[in-house]
Motif scaffolding. Structure first.
Motif: not given
Length: 74
Positions: A29-48
């Motif tokens: 569960x923790x690894x999944x949370x970290x993965x989702x957080x990382x990919x979301x932050x990186x994708x947010x750069x493209x949204x910005x």
């Protein structure tokens, strides 16, 4: 943050898994949370870059394409 009962249910749904300890479920569960957080932050750069605050599929696609760590998702 992810419900451990749901993660455990997903683990049990895998026919190759016969037994999973509570610690293993927590780590997954923790690894999944970290993965989702990382990919979301990186994708947010493209949204910005597109002057948006909401992530879209194309932002995730761009992050997956640009970042080597996500190459397994292609």
């Amino acid at each position: 943050r992810l419900p451990l009962a749901r993660v455990k249910a997903l683990v049990k749904a895998d026919p190759d898994v016969t037994l999973a300890s509570q610690e293993a479920v927590f780590v997954l569960a923790r690894a999944t949370e970290l993965f989702v957080e990382t990919i979301a932050k990186d994708a947010y750069v493209y949204a910005q870059q597109g002057k948006r605050k909401t992530l879209q599929r194309k932002d995730l696609d761009n992050a997956i394409e640009a970042i080597d760590e996500f190459a397994f998702l292609e």
